[in-house]
Design a protein around this motif. Sequence first.
Motif, short mmCIF file in Angstrom:
data_model
loop_
_atom_site.label_atom_id
_atom_site.label_comp_id
_atom_site.label_asym_id
_atom_site.label_seq_id
_atom_site.Cartn_x
_atom_site.Cartn_y
_atom_site.Cartn_z
N GLY A 29 56.09 64.71 41.90
CA GLY A 29 55.58 63.38 42.23
C GLY A 29 56.58 62.58 43.06
N GLU A 30 57.83 62.59 42.64
CA GLU A 30 58.87 61.87 43.38
C GLU A 30 59.00 62.39 44.81
N LEU A 31 59.03 63.71 44.94
CA LEU A 31 59.20 64.32 46.25
C LEU A 31 58.00 64.05 47.17
N SER A 35 52.82 59.41 41.66
CA SER A 35 53.20 59.31 40.25
C SER A 35 52.99 60.66 39.57
N ALA A 36 53.69 60.86 38.45
CA ALA A 36 53.51 62.08 37.67
C ALA A 36 52.08 62.16 37.15
N ARG A 47 41.17 64.74 40.30
CA ARG A 47 41.41 63.78 41.38
C ARG A 47 41.28 64.52 42.70
N ILE A 48 40.57 63.93 43.65
CA ILE A 48 40.40 64.52 44.97
C ILE A 48 41.58 64.11 45.84
N LEU A 49 42.19 65.10 46.48
CA LEU A 49 43.36 64.85 47.32
C LEU A 49 42.95 64.45 48.73
N SER A 50 43.75 63.59 49.33
CA SER A 50 43.59 63.34 50.76
C SER A 50 44.29 64.48 51.49
N VAL A 51 43.99 64.64 52.76
CA VAL A 51 44.65 65.66 53.57
C VAL A 51 46.16 65.40 53.59
N GLU A 52 46.54 64.14 53.70
CA GLU A 52 47.96 63.78 53.75
C GLU A 52 48.68 64.20 52.47
N VAL A 53 48.08 63.94 51.31
CA VAL A 53 48.71 64.30 50.04
C VAL A 53 48.78 65.82 49.91
N LEU A 54 47.71 66.51 50.28
CA LEU A 54 47.71 67.96 50.24
C LEU A 54 48.82 68.53 51.12
N PHE A 55 48.99 67.96 52.30
CA PHE A 55 50.03 68.40 53.23
C PHE A 55 51.43 68.17 52.65
N ARG A 56 51.64 67.00 52.05
CA ARG A 56 52.95 66.70 51.44
C ARG A 56 53.27 67.67 50.31
N ILE A 57 52.28 67.94 49.48
CA ILE A 57 52.49 68.87 48.36
C ILE A 57 52.82 70.27 48.89
N ALA A 58 52.07 70.71 49.89
CA ALA A 58 52.32 72.03 50.47
C ALA A 58 53.73 72.12 51.04
N GLN A 59 54.17 71.06 51.72
CA GLN A 59 55.52 71.06 52.29
C GLN A 59 56.58 71.17 51.20
N VAL A 60 56.44 70.37 50.15
CA VAL A 60 57.43 70.38 49.07
C VAL A 60 57.45 71.73 48.37
N LEU A 61 56.27 72.34 48.18
CA LEU A 61 56.18 73.62 47.48
C LEU A 61 56.45 74.81 48.41
N ASN A 62 56.65 74.52 49.69
CA ASN A 62 56.96 75.55 50.68
C ASN A 62 55.86 76.61 50.78
#
Length: 111
Positions: A29-31, A35-36, A47-62
Amino acid sequence: MNKNIDYTALGKRIKEKRIENGLTQEQLGELCELSAAHIGHIERGTRILSVEVLFRIAQVLNVSVDYLLFDSVENDNILNSIAPILKDTDKNKVNHFLNTVRVLAENIDEL
């Protein structure tokens, strides 16, 4: 073509990758500037993700966004495991390797 996103399956893949990366929901969540609790909802598929949130998560998780969205194929896992191995390799050698793989892939039916 009317296909829906399976948010539960998406959340499960995010959770699996988060755990593989040794991250807590709070850390992810921090990265991702979320929120957690929000991460928890995403992982449960509530919860439905926005494209932006999905992209951020993918980047952090590599991982790629398509890895998270679609059922992973065995070849995706192989390709994802090759990238870290080649990370610090000379770019000319990496290009040679990729060209070799490209030629093999183009001629796979003849092998």
